[in-house]
Design a protein around this motif. Structure first.
Motif, PDB file in Angstrom:
ATOM      1  N   LEU A 135      -4.544  47.491 -23.602  1.00 34.09           N
ATOM      2  CA  LEU A 135      -4.554  46.228 -22.875  1.00 34.09           C
ATOM      3  C   LEU A 135      -5.321  46.354 -21.566  1.00 34.09           C
ATOM      4  N   ARG A 136      -5.118  47.441 -20.853  1.00 33.46           N
ATOM      5  CA  ARG A 136      -5.862  47.632 -19.593  1.00 33.46           C
ATOM      6  C   ARG A 136      -7.340  47.852 -19.851  1.00 33.46           C
ATOM      7  N   ALA A 137      -7.673  48.548 -20.934  1.00 32.33           N
ATOM      8  CA  ALA A 137      -9.080  48.772 -21.253  1.00 32.33           C
ATOM      9  C   ALA A 137      -9.798  47.473 -21.609  1.00 32.33           C
ATOM     10  N   LEU A 138      -9.096  46.552 -22.251  1.00 35.52           N
ATOM     11  CA  LEU A 138      -9.714  45.292 -22.659  1.00 35.52           C
ATOM     12  C   LEU A 138      -9.822  44.301 -21.510  1.00 35.52           C
ATOM     13  N   THR A 139      -8.865  44.315 -20.594  1.00 33.77           N
ATOM     14  CA  THR A 139      -8.822  43.286 -19.552  1.00 33.77           C
ATOM     15  C   THR A 139      -9.271  43.769 -18.177  1.00 33.77           C
ATOM     16  N   GLY A 140      -9.297  45.068 -17.989  1.00 35.74           N
ATOM     17  CA  GLY A 140      -9.651  45.583 -16.673  1.00 35.74           C
ATOM     18  C   GLY A 140      -8.495  45.663 -15.703  1.00 35.74           C
ATOM     19  N   TRP A 141      -7.295  45.340 -16.148  1.00 30.46           N
ATOM     20  CA  TRP A 141      -6.116  45.473 -15.289  1.00 30.46           C
ATOM     21  C   TRP A 141      -5.854  46.940 -14.987  1.00 30.46           C
ATOM     22  N   ARG A 142      -5.242  47.192 -13.842  1.00 33.10           N
ATOM     23  CA  ARG A 142      -5.040  48.574 -13.406  1.00 33.10           C
ATOM     24  C   ARG A 142      -3.573  48.965 -13.273  1.00 33.10           C
ATOM     25  N   SER A 143      -2.713  48.054 -12.895  1.00 35.23           N
ATOM     26  CA  SER A 143      -1.304  48.397 -12.687  1.00 35.23           C
ATOM     27  C   SER A 143      -0.436  47.260 -13.184  1.00 35.23           C
ATOM     28  N   LEU A 144       0.898  47.506 -13.180  1.00 37.55           N
ATOM     29  CA  LEU A 144       1.836  46.494 -13.648  1.00 37.55           C
ATOM     30  C   LEU A 144       1.906  45.287 -12.723  1.00 37.55           C
ATOM     31  N   ARG A 145       1.360  45.403 -11.544  1.00 35.04           N
ATOM     32  CA  ARG A 145       1.298  44.235 -10.667  1.00 35.04           C
ATOM     33  C   ARG A 145       0.284  43.223 -11.167  1.00 35.04           C
TER      34      ARG A 145
END
Length: 564
Positions: A135-145
């Motif tokens: 999910l982080r790899a697809l969206t670029g999100w880094r943390s649970l925040r």
């Protein structure tokens, strides 16, 4: 045999009644052994020390533990009831793509202990797991925040994980009942215009109530027995309260009182199950009924039914097995396995095989006593001896600890007085306590398995053998044993696998420096490195797959026999 010889044979009473008396003594001893931990718990819980602890437990521990346990049991009951009953109805009433394969695949979650499935899902759904990483790899999100993702370490996660492992108990029992329903009843309802869902709610489900109650009771007893999954998922249940009160707080008296509360919950579950089964009774005709013809589902409906049956097997067995095999391959755990793992495997096989052999022998004796004995108290004694499966492992361990420790102390004192040396802990220090705990808990499986074998032997065969002069010992050795060997072998296999997977009693009663595969997996998970225990987990699952397949095949053969 001449008439005089026959009369002389009948005049020897020991050959005719002594074996039955010995079997009755065996049944009484087994009943006393099962009752021993319950009586010991009650005695300890009513001691002066325990009574001083009770106000604190009643005010601070029991309210939260009881509430969490009630929610956990209710959630698991709803989950297992819906999934198990729905899957059983689909595979018995409809024909759809992959039905025959899904019929046995739905049983596969039984091969995985609840604690292993819980450890796997925490790793899969964790921050570093494959789902959140992708999910982080697809969206670029880094943390649970930056995003929200469901956390399995809570009560809903525990309900899902326990339910996805335990629903086969309901599925197997309800499927067996659905497969024996008469075609006349179902087809009459269809002729009168009853549609599919009303047919399920008005006929199928009411008829399945006894089987549903039995399956749910087994699933809920396993939920109460669970310690590894509930502790790892952060659910403060009664089982966890017993464990932490004894091990972490050092209060045996307080732990026994919580264990007594658990026993009351068990009694309530069994009473509810008995009342549900007794409320409505349905009998099949003496002549074997014609089975219901399955309705073929084509197109989208067929694939939806296939998906509905595949999803429980996917989440309950396929995904956990895929993860364990992936960790095994990625970490090359076979090559890196240390000697402690192989010692744990040897310990597991040795202690489980010894316990299974003893349990099956005693189970044969109890079933034979019910078959051949004439003592009026035998049914009651056999019923008491078969109640051990209802005792959660933590409750059983606590109940056995006090009398076994007392026995060890008496033997040690006598040895020091007579010989000037102490033999140490004979039972608690040698693994004998584990065998006794397994015997009390799993004797029910052996008795039921042997009784199922006896059910296939007509009493007329016994009468014919007696008319030829055979006594009870010859009946057991020359007639019953050859005919019941398949049922006895199946019972021995199931007992062996259950002993191998048992975690709570093993954790609490094992000797020092004695590990089994279950405790190895638990230890890795407790240290936060469950991946290192993937090989031990796979060994447990691999040994448990074959009994699950046997259960699935037995149910399939029952269904096929109804069709022939």
């Amino acid at each position: 045999m001449s008439l005089s010889a026959s009369a002389a044979h009948q005049a020897r009473p020991p050959a005719r009644w002594r074996p039955s008396t010995r079997l009755a003594y065996l049944t009484a001893a087994a009943a006393c052994l099962v009752a021993l931990p319950v009586l010991a718990l009650a005695f300890t819980a009513l001691s002066r020390e325990a009574l001083t602890v009770w106000p604190h437990l009643a005010a601070n521990v029991l309210p939260v533990a009881l509430w969490n346990t009630a929610l956990l049991l209710a959630g698991v009951a709803l989950f297992c009831g819906a999934v198990g009953t729905g899957a059983a109805w689909l595979v018995t009433q409809y024909e759809f793509p992959g039905r025959r394969s899904l019929e046995w695949l739905l049983v596969m979650p039984l091969a995985l202990p609840t604690y292993i499935t819980a450890y796997v899902y925490v790793e899969i759904l964790g921050f570093q797991g494959p789902f959140q990483s992708a999910l982080r790899a697809l969206t670029g999100w880094r943390s649970l925040r930056d995003y929200w993702f469901p956390d399995p370490r809570n009560l809903p996660g525990a309900v899902f994980i326990l339910g996805i492992v335990l629903y086969p108990y309901v599925y197997l029992s309800v499927r067996a009942l659905f497969s024996m329903q008469s075609a006349a009843l179902i087809e009459s309802a269809r002729t009168l215009g009853t549609r599919r869902w009303p047919l399920f709610w008005r006929i199928g489900l009411p008829m399945a109530r006894p089987a549903l109650a039995a399956g749910l009771t087994l699933a809920l007893l396993e939920t109460l027995n669970d310690i590894g999954a509930s502790e790892y998922l952060g659910v403060r249940s009664l089982t966890i309260s017993v464990y932490t009160t004894w091990i972490n707080r050092g209060s045996l008296a307080g732990a026994t009182q919580i264990a007594c509360v658990m026993l009351l919950v068990v009694v309530g579950l069994m009473a509810a199950e008995a009342r549900t089964r007794g409320a409505r009774r349905f009998a099949l005709p003496v002549k074997r009924p014609r089975p219901v013809g399955r309705i073929r589902l084509s197109g989208a409906r067929g694939w939806i039914a296939s998906l509905a049956c595949f999803l429980p097997a996917l989440f309950g067995a396929v995904l956990p097995l895929y993860y364990l095999l992936g960790e095994l391959w990625r970490r090359d755990l076979v090559a890196q396995a240390d000697p402690t793992l192989w010692r744990a495997l040897a310990n597991t096989v040795a202690i489980s095989a010894l316990a299974a052999a003893l349990i099956v022998v005693i189970g044969i004796g109890i079933a034979a006593a019910l078959r051949l004995g004439r003592e009026r108290a035998l049914p009651l004694l056999a019923r008491i001896a078969s109640l051990g499966y209802a005792l959660p492992g933590t409750v059983l361990a606590l109940g056995l600890l006090v009398p076994l420790a007392a026995f060890d102390n008496v033997v040690a004192d006598a040895s020091r007085a007579l010989f000037g040396a102490s033999p140490g802990l004979l039972l608690l220090g040698s693994g004998a306590a584990l065998v006794i705990a397994y015997l009390v808990r799993f004797l029910t499986i052996a008795v039921n398995g042997v009784e199922s074998g006896y059910a296939r032997i007509s009493p007329r065969i016994d009468d014919a053998a007696r008319s030829l002069g055979a006594d009870r010992r010859e009946l057991l050795r020359r007639l019953h044993w050859p005919l019941m060997r398949p049922a006895i072998a199946a019972a021995a296999l199931l007992v062996f696998v259950d002993c191998m997977k048992e975690l709570p009693a093993t954790l609490l009663l094992r000797p020092l420096n004695f590990d089994t595969l279950a405790t190895v997996v638990y230890g890795h998970a407790a240290r936060g490195v469950f991946e290192d225990g993937a090989l031990a987990a796979l060994l447990i699952v691999a040994i448990g797959i074959y009994p699950a397949l046997r259960l699935a095949r037995a149910g399939e053969q029952t269904s096929v026999s109804r069709e022939n």
